[in-house]
Design a protein around this motif. Structure first.
Motif, short mmCIF file in Angstrom:
data_model
loop_
_atom_site.label_atom_id
_atom_site.label_comp_id
_atom_site.label_asym_id
_atom_site.label_seq_id
_atom_site.Cartn_x
_atom_site.Cartn_y
_atom_site.Cartn_z
N UNK A 336 0.84 -1.21 0.00
CA UNK A 336 0.00 0.00 0.00
C UNK A 336 0.87 1.26 0.00
N UNK A 337 1.97 1.23 0.76
CA UNK A 337 2.87 2.38 0.78
C UNK A 337 3.52 2.62 -0.57
N UNK A 338 3.85 1.55 -1.28
CA UNK A 338 4.44 1.68 -2.61
C UNK A 338 3.48 2.35 -3.57
N UNK A 339 2.18 2.03 -3.43
CA UNK A 339 1.17 2.63 -4.30
C UNK A 339 1.13 4.15 -4.11
N UNK A 340 1.40 4.60 -2.87
CA UNK A 340 1.43 6.03 -2.58
C UNK A 340 2.77 6.65 -2.96
N UNK A 341 3.84 5.89 -2.74
CA UNK A 341 5.19 6.39 -2.97
C UNK A 341 5.50 6.54 -4.46
N UNK A 342 4.98 5.63 -5.27
CA UNK A 342 5.25 5.65 -6.71
C UNK A 342 3.92 5.56 -7.47
N UNK A 343 3.07 6.61 -7.35
CA UNK A 343 1.73 6.54 -7.94
C UNK A 343 1.71 6.54 -9.46
N UNK A 344 2.80 7.02 -10.08
CA UNK A 344 2.84 7.07 -11.54
C UNK A 344 3.81 6.04 -12.12
N UNK A 345 4.20 5.06 -11.27
CA UNK A 345 5.08 3.99 -11.73
C UNK A 345 4.48 2.65 -11.40
N UNK A 346 5.30 1.76 -10.88
CA UNK A 346 4.86 0.40 -10.61
C UNK A 346 4.03 0.29 -9.32
N UNK A 347 4.04 1.34 -8.50
CA UNK A 347 3.35 1.29 -7.21
C UNK A 347 1.91 0.83 -7.25
N UNK A 348 1.05 1.43 -8.11
CA UNK A 348 -0.35 1.01 -8.13
C UNK A 348 -0.55 -0.46 -8.49
N UNK A 349 0.31 -1.01 -9.34
CA UNK A 349 0.17 -2.43 -9.72
C UNK A 349 0.47 -3.33 -8.53
N UNK A 350 1.55 -3.02 -7.81
CA UNK A 350 1.89 -3.80 -6.62
C UNK A 350 0.79 -3.66 -5.56
N UNK A 351 0.36 -2.43 -5.33
CA UNK A 351 -0.67 -2.19 -4.33
C UNK A 351 -1.98 -2.88 -4.66
N UNK A 352 -2.36 -2.85 -5.92
CA UNK A 352 -3.63 -3.47 -6.33
C UNK A 352 -3.59 -4.99 -6.15
#
Length: 385
Positions: A336-352
């Motif tokens: 979830x933190x990665x989704x916030x930290x990198x919202x325009x990169x791979x973060x949302x995919x990991x978070x989802x």
């Protein structure tokens, strides 16, 4: 004035004013190009993630929210539970085709497959390797079923219809023994992995060596696919999947120590290429006398404090699952933190993917409770992630 400029230009070594002006123009163009590249480079880096993340955010919007989970918890029985899922497009197409847990796992597998297809080329390989978990999950189900003596139809109900070798595995549902399953996998990448552990299964009658061999193969492949971190996106992937390796190692060591196993018993199942736990640290943990010694040995890592807090609960219950839950919760928070930290990169995919895993896990918990009339709702809520 013109003569003065000409004199200065000539003194600088230029044959004429025109050649000097030409050099200035070229220099200006180079500087301008550098400025433009520096300005648009971040945009070019983000561009490959625009479409995938738009797709992912649309699916995030379809995740089950808190209100819906409350409604699902209030269903009276398994049939009402399934009726609720029939109203959710992501699950509806599987609910009437498969037993409920297979339906839930199928939707999760479809989600993983979708993300692997839309991931940008630069990071697609780890997500493609991530799909191997469905082949491995199905192989484990086959092995477990045959070890328990289940027939073909019962075994088929345990398999999720996803993965690269699903048809091969489907054909093995009528196998008689675990050895037959391994023999039937000849020609696949998994046969050598299982053959190495088959003799230990024959000696002990335990399927743990086979399952551990598959887990090790999957995670080692995953770390190779991630490779060395080269930018922010690959750093996040390396951290996320490397943490999964650490968690796998810690779980194995804790269970082994709870069962009184030694270093020699544990070491074949260790994966060296993790995130925080290097080879020397794993050696120290494997040589610990008991579960408390393992927790003490994790001091100085991110895992030490969180597991120390859970030690009293373990002492009261004697269940290693206390630590396993804490480790999984930590991994989910990281995603979830990665989704916030990198919202325009791979973060949302990991978070989802992490949130989807949690959603399906929670639905499986609720489904199991609906099979048992009178199962306390308070107990179900305690089991939810």
């Amino acid at each position: 004035m013109a003569d003065s400029i000409t004199t200065i230009v000539t003194a600088l070594g230029f044959p004429s004013v025109e050649s000097f002006i030409g050099l200035l123009l070229v220099g200006g163009a180079i500087i301008g190009a550098i400025v433009v590249i520096a300005t648009i480079r971040p945009i070019l880096d983000l561009f490959p993630f625009a479409y995938p993340n738009a797709r992912v955010r649309a699916r995030i919007g379809r995740l089950i929210n808190e209100k819906q989970f409350s409604e699902i918890l209030e269903t009276e029985n398994l049939e009402e539970f399934m009726n609720y899922l029939r109203g959710l497009p992501d699950y509806a197409k599987y609910v009437d085709r498969f037993p409920v847990e297979k339906a839930l796992e199928s939707q999760l597998a479809e989600t993983y497959e979708t993300v692997s297809k839309i991931a940008p080329t630069s990071i697609r390989e780890p997500f493609r390797v991530n799909l191997k978990k469905w082949d491995i999950r199905n192989i484990k189900s086959l092995i477990t079923a045959k070890d328990a003596g289940l027939g073909a139809e019962e075994t088929l109900n345990l398999l999720v219809p996803f993965g690269e070798i699903y048809e091969t595995l489907e054909a093995l549902t009528d196998s008689e023994t675990v050895q037959d399953v391994v023999a039937g996998l000849e020609g696949t990448e998994y046969a050598p992995v299982l053959e190495d552990a088959l003799s230990e299964y024959g000696e002990t009658g335990m399927i743990l060596p086979l399952e551990a061999a598959l887990d090790r193969y999957y995670l080692e492949n995953m770390m190779r696919a991630v490779g060395s971190p080269s930018d922010d996106n690959t750093k996040l992937l390396h951290t996320y999947f490397g943490t999964q390796v650490d968690i796998s190692n810690i779980k194995i060591i804790l269970r082994a120590k709870a069962d009184g196993l030694s270093y020699d018993d544990i070491s074949p199942y260790m994966i060296q290429e993790g995130y925080q736990l290097r080879e020397w640290k794993l050696k120290d943990l494997m040589e610990a006398e008991d579960v408390s010694g393992v927790i003490s040995g994790l001091e100085g890592t991110d895992y030490g404090p969180m597991l120390s807090e859970a030690l009293s609960e373990y002492s009261a219950t004697g269940s290693i699952s206390v630590f396993e839950r804490v480790l999984e919760e930590n991994l989910n928070r990281m995603a979830r933190n990665f989704a916030l930290k990198k919202p325009f990169g791979v973060g949302p995919m990991i978070g989802f993917l992490s949130r989807k895993e949690v959603e399906v896990r929670n639905l499986k918990v609720i489904a199991r409770s609906k099979r048992e009339p009178g199962f306390p709702e308070s107990m179900v809520k305690e089991m939810l992630a």
